[in-house]
Design a protein around this motif. Structure first.
Motif, mmCIF file in Angstrom:
data_model
loop_
_atom_site.group_PDB
_atom_site.id
_atom_site.type_symbol
_atom_site.label_atom_id
_atom_site.label_comp_id
_atom_site.label_asym_id
_atom_site.label_seq_id
_atom_site.Cartn_x
_atom_site.Cartn_y
_atom_site.Cartn_z
ATOM 1 N N THR A 63 0.907 -1.199 -0.149
ATOM 2 C CA THR A 63 -0.004 0.003 -0.041
ATOM 3 C C THR A 63 0.973 1.240 0.174
ATOM 4 O O THR A 63 2.077 1.310 0.391
ATOM 5 C CB THR A 63 -0.933 -0.015 1.089
ATOM 6 O OG1 THR A 63 -0.175 -0.231 2.235
ATOM 7 C CG2 THR A 63 -1.840 -0.947 1.348
ATOM 8 N N PHE A 64 0.378 2.417 -0.531
ATOM 9 C CA PHE A 64 1.137 3.582 -0.663
ATOM 10 C C PHE A 64 1.519 3.871 0.768
ATOM 11 O O PHE A 64 0.609 4.202 1.529
ATOM 12 C CB PHE A 64 0.381 4.646 -1.325
ATOM 13 C CG PHE A 64 1.303 5.939 -1.373
ATOM 14 C CD1 PHE A 64 1.092 6.945 -0.708
ATOM 15 C CD2 PHE A 64 2.546 5.967 -2.162
ATOM 16 C CE1 PHE A 64 1.516 8.184 -0.730
ATOM 17 C CE2 PHE A 64 3.090 7.157 -2.160
ATOM 18 C CZ PHE A 64 2.510 8.346 -1.534
ATOM 19 N N SER A 65 2.647 4.170 1.004
ATOM 20 C CA SER A 65 3.469 4.802 2.242
ATOM 21 C C SER A 65 4.309 5.827 1.926
ATOM 22 O O SER A 65 5.368 5.336 1.464
ATOM 23 C CB SER A 65 3.612 3.890 3.384
ATOM 24 O OG SER A 65 4.325 4.350 4.283
ATOM 25 N N PRO A 66 4.529 7.125 2.287
ATOM 26 C CA PRO A 66 5.535 8.006 1.981
ATOM 27 C C PRO A 66 6.776 7.544 2.665
ATOM 28 O O PRO A 66 7.928 7.261 2.032
ATOM 29 C CB PRO A 66 5.223 9.152 2.336
ATOM 30 C CG PRO A 66 3.677 9.228 2.663
ATOM 31 C CD PRO A 66 3.342 7.787 2.706
ATOM 32 N N THR A 67 6.530 6.746 3.913
ATOM 33 C CA THR A 67 7.958 6.392 4.475
ATOM 34 C C THR A 67 8.484 5.203 3.682
ATOM 35 O O THR A 67 9.585 4.949 3.504
ATOM 36 C CB THR A 67 7.726 5.820 5.855
ATOM 37 O OG1 THR A 67 7.038 6.928 6.673
ATOM 38 C CG2 THR A 67 8.765 5.436 6.618
ATOM 39 N N ARG A 68 7.592 4.193 3.318
ATOM 40 C CA ARG A 68 8.151 3.122 2.524
ATOM 41 C C ARG A 68 8.891 3.469 1.216
ATOM 42 O O ARG A 68 9.693 2.991 0.825
ATOM 43 C CB ARG A 68 6.886 2.128 2.202
ATOM 44 C CG ARG A 68 7.377 0.981 1.362
ATOM 45 C CD ARG A 68 6.452 0.122 1.164
ATOM 46 N NE ARG A 68 5.913 -0.651 2.393
ATOM 47 C CZ ARG A 68 5.252 -1.723 2.581
ATOM 48 N NH1 ARG A 68 4.275 -1.816 1.741
ATOM 49 N NH2 ARG A 68 4.981 -2.264 3.735
ATOM 50 N N TRP A 69 7.989 4.434 0.381
ATOM 51 C CA TRP A 69 8.647 4.853 -0.777
ATOM 52 C C TRP A 69 9.936 5.496 -0.407
ATOM 53 O O TRP A 69 10.916 5.197 -1.427
ATOM 54 C CB TRP A 69 7.752 5.968 -1.461
ATOM 55 C CG TRP A 69 8.207 6.294 -2.774
ATOM 56 C CD1 TRP A 69 8.012 5.725 -4.109
ATOM 57 C CD2 TRP A 69 8.974 7.444 -3.092
ATOM 58 N NE1 TRP A 69 8.555 6.250 -4.828
ATOM 59 C CE2 TRP A 69 9.197 7.434 -4.261
ATOM 60 C CE3 TRP A 69 9.587 8.558 -2.394
ATOM 61 C CZ2 TRP A 69 9.927 8.577 -5.133
ATOM 62 C CZ3 TRP A 69 10.295 9.438 -2.778
ATOM 63 C CH2 TRP A 69 10.606 9.385 -4.284
ATOM 64 N N PHE A 70 10.024 6.286 0.712
ATOM 65 C CA PHE A 70 11.427 6.916 0.847
ATOM 66 C C PHE A 70 12.538 6.009 1.016
ATOM 67 O O PHE A 70 13.805 6.128 0.650
ATOM 68 C CB PHE A 70 11.171 7.732 2.251
ATOM 69 C CG PHE A 70 12.618 8.565 2.554
ATOM 70 C CD1 PHE A 70 13.033 9.703 1.915
ATOM 71 C CD2 PHE A 70 13.144 8.222 3.458
ATOM 72 C CE1 PHE A 70 14.240 10.142 2.069
ATOM 73 C CE2 PHE A 70 14.389 8.643 3.713
ATOM 74 C CZ PHE A 70 14.750 9.944 3.169
#
Length: 115
Positions: A63-70
């Motif tokens: 799922t979209f997570s800014p932390t994961r993407w970072f």
């Protein structure tokens, strides 16, 4: 000496395999980072995601997570730095103009790509 030359060729061969491995690893991290992004970055899509209780894109269980993407982006950056460093080391070895070292790079790149 013969032992030193054989050891040098083996080390360069392993560096070439490492280069190919890092290149593939970087591509896999990029793919996971792209899957972690929502289909649309519009304000409506983000608002719907918040209203759904944090739902979002569920491809490959992500799922979209800014932390994961970072974290994916940081991983990609570190892999890129490692790829550049190893690539320049291999290039410097080839620039020694030694045919055995050159063959070690070719065989290592072939093995790394094959694996």
């Amino acid at each position: 000496s013969l032992t030193g030359m054989v050891l040098s060729v083996v080390v360069i061969l392993l560096l070439s395999v490492l280069y190919e491995t890092v290149k593939i690893g970087k591509a896999k991290v990029l793919r996971r980072a792209m899957l972690a992004l929502p289909r649309s970055l519009s304000q409506e899509a983000l608002t719907e995601q918040d209203e759904d209780g944090g739902g979002g894109r569920h491809d490959a269980g992500l799922t979209f997570s800014p932390t994961r993407w970072f974290l994916f982006h940081v991983s990609q950056t570190l892999l890129h730095v490692l790829q550049v460093v190893v690539g320049y080391m291999v290039m410097l070895a080839v620039m020694s103009y030694n045919a055995w070292i050159f063959l070690g790079v070719i065989v290592g790149s072939t093995l790394g790509y094959f694996v």
